[in-house]
Design a protein around this motif. Structure first.
Motif, short mmCIF file in Angstrom:
data_model
loop_
_atom_site.label_atom_id
_atom_site.label_comp_id
_atom_site.label_asym_id
_atom_site.label_seq_id
_atom_site.Cartn_x
_atom_site.Cartn_y
_atom_site.Cartn_z
N MET A 209 0.84 -1.19 0.00
CA MET A 209 0.00 0.00 0.00
C MET A 209 0.88 1.25 0.00
O MET A 209 1.88 1.31 0.73
N LEU A 210 0.50 2.22 -0.80
CA LEU A 210 1.28 3.45 -0.90
C LEU A 210 1.00 4.35 0.30
O LEU A 210 -0.15 4.69 0.57
N GLU A 211 2.04 4.73 1.03
CA GLU A 211 1.88 5.58 2.20
C GLU A 211 1.71 7.03 1.77
O GLU A 211 2.20 7.45 0.72
N ARG A 212 1.02 7.81 2.63
CA ARG A 212 0.70 9.19 2.26
C ARG A 212 1.94 10.03 1.99
O ARG A 212 2.02 10.74 0.98
N LEU A 213 2.94 9.96 2.87
CA LEU A 213 4.14 10.77 2.68
C LEU A 213 4.90 10.37 1.42
O LEU A 213 5.46 11.22 0.73
N GLU A 214 4.93 9.08 1.13
CA GLU A 214 5.58 8.62 -0.10
C GLU A 214 4.86 9.20 -1.32
O GLU A 214 5.51 9.68 -2.26
N LYS B 201 13.46 6.74 -2.46
CA LYS B 201 14.19 5.46 -2.55
C LYS B 201 13.35 4.32 -1.99
O LYS B 201 13.34 3.21 -2.55
N LYS B 202 12.64 4.58 -0.90
CA LYS B 202 11.77 3.56 -0.33
C LYS B 202 10.67 3.17 -1.30
O LYS B 202 10.36 1.98 -1.49
N LEU B 203 10.09 4.18 -1.96
CA LEU B 203 9.04 3.91 -2.94
C LEU B 203 9.58 3.14 -4.12
O LEU B 203 8.95 2.19 -4.61
N GLU B 204 10.77 3.49 -4.58
CA GLU B 204 11.36 2.80 -5.73
C GLU B 204 11.70 1.35 -5.39
O GLU B 204 11.55 0.47 -6.24
N VAL C 61 8.40 -0.45 -5.65
CA VAL C 61 7.98 -0.61 -7.04
C VAL C 61 8.88 -1.62 -7.76
O VAL C 61 8.42 -2.40 -8.60
N GLY C 62 10.17 -1.58 -7.42
CA GLY C 62 11.12 -2.49 -8.04
C GLY C 62 11.87 -1.91 -9.20
O GLY C 62 12.56 -2.64 -9.93
N ALA C 63 11.77 -0.60 -9.42
CA ALA C 63 12.46 0.04 -10.55
C ALA C 63 12.54 1.54 -10.27
O ALA C 63 11.73 2.09 -9.51
N PRO C 64 13.50 2.24 -10.92
CA PRO C 64 13.62 3.69 -10.72
C PRO C 64 12.40 4.43 -11.25
O PRO C 64 11.85 4.09 -12.29
N LEU C 65 12.01 5.47 -10.53
CA LEU C 65 10.92 6.35 -10.96
C LEU C 65 11.44 7.69 -11.47
O LEU C 65 10.72 8.42 -12.16
N PHE C 66 12.70 8.00 -11.11
CA PHE C 66 13.34 9.24 -11.54
C PHE C 66 14.74 8.95 -12.06
O PHE C 66 15.43 8.06 -11.56
N GLU C 67 15.14 9.70 -13.07
CA GLU C 67 16.52 9.70 -13.53
C GLU C 67 17.21 10.89 -12.88
O GLU C 67 16.77 12.03 -13.04
N ARG C 68 18.29 10.64 -12.16
CA ARG C 68 18.98 11.70 -11.43
C ARG C 68 20.38 11.89 -11.98
O ARG C 68 21.12 10.92 -12.16
N THR C 69 20.74 13.13 -12.26
CA THR C 69 22.11 13.49 -12.59
C THR C 69 22.50 14.66 -11.71
O THR C 69 21.69 15.16 -10.92
N PRO D 145 9.94 6.59 -17.73
CA PRO D 145 8.63 6.19 -18.29
C PRO D 145 7.72 5.56 -17.24
O PRO D 145 6.52 5.83 -17.21
N LEU D 146 8.29 4.72 -16.37
CA LEU D 146 7.49 4.13 -15.31
C LEU D 146 7.01 5.19 -14.33
O LEU D 146 5.89 5.14 -13.83
N GLY D 147 7.86 6.21 -14.08
CA GLY D 147 7.47 7.30 -13.21
C GLY D 147 6.30 8.08 -13.78
O GLY D 147 5.37 8.45 -13.05
N HIS D 148 6.34 8.34 -15.12
CA HIS D 148 5.22 9.02 -15.77
C HIS D 148 3.93 8.20 -15.63
O HIS D 148 2.86 8.75 -15.37
N GLN D 149 4.06 6.90 -15.81
CA GLN D 149 2.90 6.03 -15.71
C GLN D 149 2.29 6.07 -14.32
O GLN D 149 1.06 6.17 -14.16
#
Length: 308
Positions: free
Chosen positions: A1-6, A38-41, A44-52, A60-64
């Protein structure tokens, strides 16, 4: 279940694409935002953001995920706003948390006094525990807290000191220190100090379980606990000691525990704190009422509202 703060951290970061601005909007630290993402990722099992070093972008998964949960989040917020609006048409509630019996007395006395001063407001009082007191404030479960200082957090305002008390060391009755008239910080090298689960140096209440004495002698870490009552049970069992305020002699006397004055240490202050983002019209009246309640219950101390 997705937590509110996440969910809020994810949605805000998806809008801002900047960890610092997201932290400011959520009134938390940048590290806390990173921890939530990081906890949310991991879940989910995969990155939601690309960070540089220069940018943050949704994958793409983050957009979805964003497109899927944003409408539901907005519906929840709208429903909550409608419920709050309906409730406040009749009465507003200030939720006050406290830790410790003496703080609880002040909270309840102030709660009884406030409606007479601020018609339309009532106070709901809840006890909080050592391991999650600040978390409950940040999660919105309580609006303000009465607890021990120091609290040095960028998102939390420290209000006036309500009362202060001398520090004592709770030790097993069978321990050699229990027969002393007083102890000093150097004597802590002879006990194992109980500490809160997940405690870290510099965090709230960490001054109650120092790692070394003033002269550099190591202080053994005792068992980890989540609540004050657990701490007392550990002491009574003979497996640890804990630094406490002198109110324990009135409210928490029990077999198996001796309370010995801890000399050469600053008094333990108790104050009201709240989130910097919290701006209820009842906050200042409640603070003033709590000060009056503290003066009634602790008349000899005379809390100073300008003391920080």
């Amino acid at each position: 279940m997705l937590e509110r703060l996440e969910m809020e951290a994810f949605l805000r970061l998806a809008e801002e694409l900047h960890f610092g601005r997201t932290a400011e909007r959520l009134h938390v630290t940048t590290g806390r935002v990173s921890q939530l993402i990081k906890k949310l990722e991991r879940r989910v099992g995969a990155p939601l953001f690309e960070r540089t070093n220069r940018s943050v972008r949704l994958t793409p998964l983050g957009h979805q995920l964003h497109d899927g949960i944003r409408p539901a989040y907005e519906e929840i917020q709208a429903a909550f706003a409608r419920a709050v609006s309906t409730t406040r048409a009749t009465v507003d509630v200030l939720r006050v948390g406290f830790m410790g019996a003496a703080a609880g007395q002040i909270a309840h006395r102030a709660g009884d006094m406030l409606p007479g001063r601020e018609p339309g407001w009532r106070v709901r009082i809840r006890e909080v525990q050592l391991f999650n007191a600040l978390e409950r404030l940040r999660d919105g479960e309580v609006d303000t807290l009465i607890l021990a200082l120091p609290v040095d957090e960028p998102d939390i305002v420290v209000g006036p000191v309500l009362f202060s008390e001398a520090r004592m060391l709770a030790v097993p009755e069978s321990h050699a220190l229990a027969r002393r008239d007083s102890v000093t910080m150097e004597d802590l090298a002879d006990v194992a100090l109980v500490r809160v689960v997940g405690a870290r140096p510099g965090a709230w209440l960490s001054d109650l379980w120092p790692e070394r004495t003033p002269q550099g002698r190591a202080i053994a870490p005792g068992p980890e606990i989540e609540t004050f009552m657990e701490a007392l049970q550990v002491v009574a069992s003979g497996t640890g000691a804990v630094i406490v305020g002198e109110q324990v002699t009135r409210f928490y006397a029990r077999p198996g525990i001796a309370y010995v004055p801890l000399t050469g240490t600053p008094r333990l202050d108790r104050a009201i704190v709240w989130l910097r983002s919290y701006n209820s019209p009842a906050l200042r009246p409640f603070v003033a009422t709590a000060l009056d309640a503290a003066r009634l219950l602790h008349p000899r101390q005379g809390p100073d509202p300008d003391r920080r």
